[in-house]
Design a protein around this motif. Structure first.
Motif, PDB file in Angstrom:
ATOM      1  N   ILE A   1      31.299  46.818  31.704  1.00  0.00           N
ATOM      2  CA  ILE A   1      32.000  47.963  31.133  1.00  0.00           C
ATOM      3  C   ILE A   1      31.101  49.189  31.202  1.00  0.00           C
ATOM      4  O   ILE A   1      29.951  49.150  30.777  1.00  0.00           O
ATOM      5  CB  ILE A   1      32.411  47.689  29.682  1.00  0.00           C
TER       6      ILE A   1
ATOM      7  N   MET B   1      36.013  37.457  32.228  1.00  0.00           N
ATOM      8  CA  MET B   1      37.467  37.596  32.071  1.00  0.00           C
ATOM      9  C   MET B   1      38.189  36.247  31.999  1.00  0.00           C
ATOM     10  O   MET B   1      39.339  36.190  31.594  1.00  0.00           O
ATOM     11  CB  MET B   1      38.038  38.468  33.176  1.00  0.00           C
TER      12      MET B   1
ATOM     13  N   SER C   1      38.962  35.758  28.244  1.00  0.00           N
ATOM     14  CA  SER C   1      39.593  36.848  27.506  1.00  0.00           C
ATOM     15  C   SER C   1      41.053  36.974  27.931  1.00  0.00           C
ATOM     16  O   SER C   1      41.496  36.338  28.879  1.00  0.00           O
ATOM     17  CB  SER C   1      38.874  38.172  27.767  1.00  0.00           C
ATOM     18  N   ASP C   2      41.757  37.808  27.215  1.00  0.00           N
ATOM     19  CA  ASP C   2      43.147  38.092  27.562  1.00  0.00           C
ATOM     20  C   ASP C   2      43.258  39.337  28.432  1.00  0.00           C
ATOM     21  O   ASP C   2      44.356  39.810  28.696  1.00  0.00           O
ATOM     22  CB  ASP C   2      43.983  38.286  26.280  1.00  0.00           C
ATOM     23  N   LEU C   3      42.128  39.874  28.871  1.00  0.00           N
ATOM     24  CA  LEU C   3      42.132  41.073  29.706  1.00  0.00           C
ATOM     25  C   LEU C   3      42.631  40.748  31.108  1.00  0.00           C
ATOM     26  O   LEU C   3      42.468  39.638  31.595  1.00  0.00           O
ATOM     27  CB  LEU C   3      40.719  41.658  29.800  1.00  0.00           C
ATOM     28  N   GLU C   4      43.236  41.732  31.728  1.00  0.00           N
ATOM     29  CA  GLU C   4      43.715  41.604  33.096  1.00  0.00           C
ATOM     30  C   GLU C   4      43.308  42.836  33.883  1.00  0.00           C
ATOM     31  O   GLU C   4      43.149  43.914  33.320  1.00  0.00           O
ATOM     32  CB  GLU C   4      45.241  41.488  33.130  1.00  0.00           C
TER      33      GLU C   4
ATOM     34  N   ASP D   1      44.407  45.708  36.053  1.00  0.00           N
ATOM     35  CA  ASP D   1      45.659  46.418  36.292  1.00  0.00           C
ATOM     36  C   ASP D   1      45.599  47.211  37.587  1.00  0.00           C
ATOM     37  O   ASP D   1      46.536  47.240  38.358  1.00  0.00           O
ATOM     38  CB  ASP D   1      45.965  47.340  35.106  1.00  0.00           C
TER      39      ASP D   1
END
Length: 55
Positions: free
Chosen positions: A2, A17, A20-23, A25
């Motif tokens: 980040i 990732m 995590s629930d991050l994707e 985009d």
């Protein structure tokens, strides 16, 4: 990793990732990154590989 302009790149947060629930985009081409972002992230030194197998 980040990007945060207030944190040194060697102290930047790295997120796995898979845990995590991050994707993702949108992918930003390196050429479109501003220099102040490109330099600390050093995108040319980081290479990721993904390999999948149909079982």
């Amino acid at each position: 990793m980040i990007y945060d302009p207030d944190i040194q790149s060697d102290q930047a947060t790295i997120i796995d990732m898979r845990e995590s629930d991050l994707e993702i985009d949108t992918v930003v081409p390196i050429s479109k990154l501003p220099e102040e972002v490109k330099e600390p992230l050093k995108p040319h030194t980081r290479i990721s590989y993904f390999m999948g197998a149909d079982s």
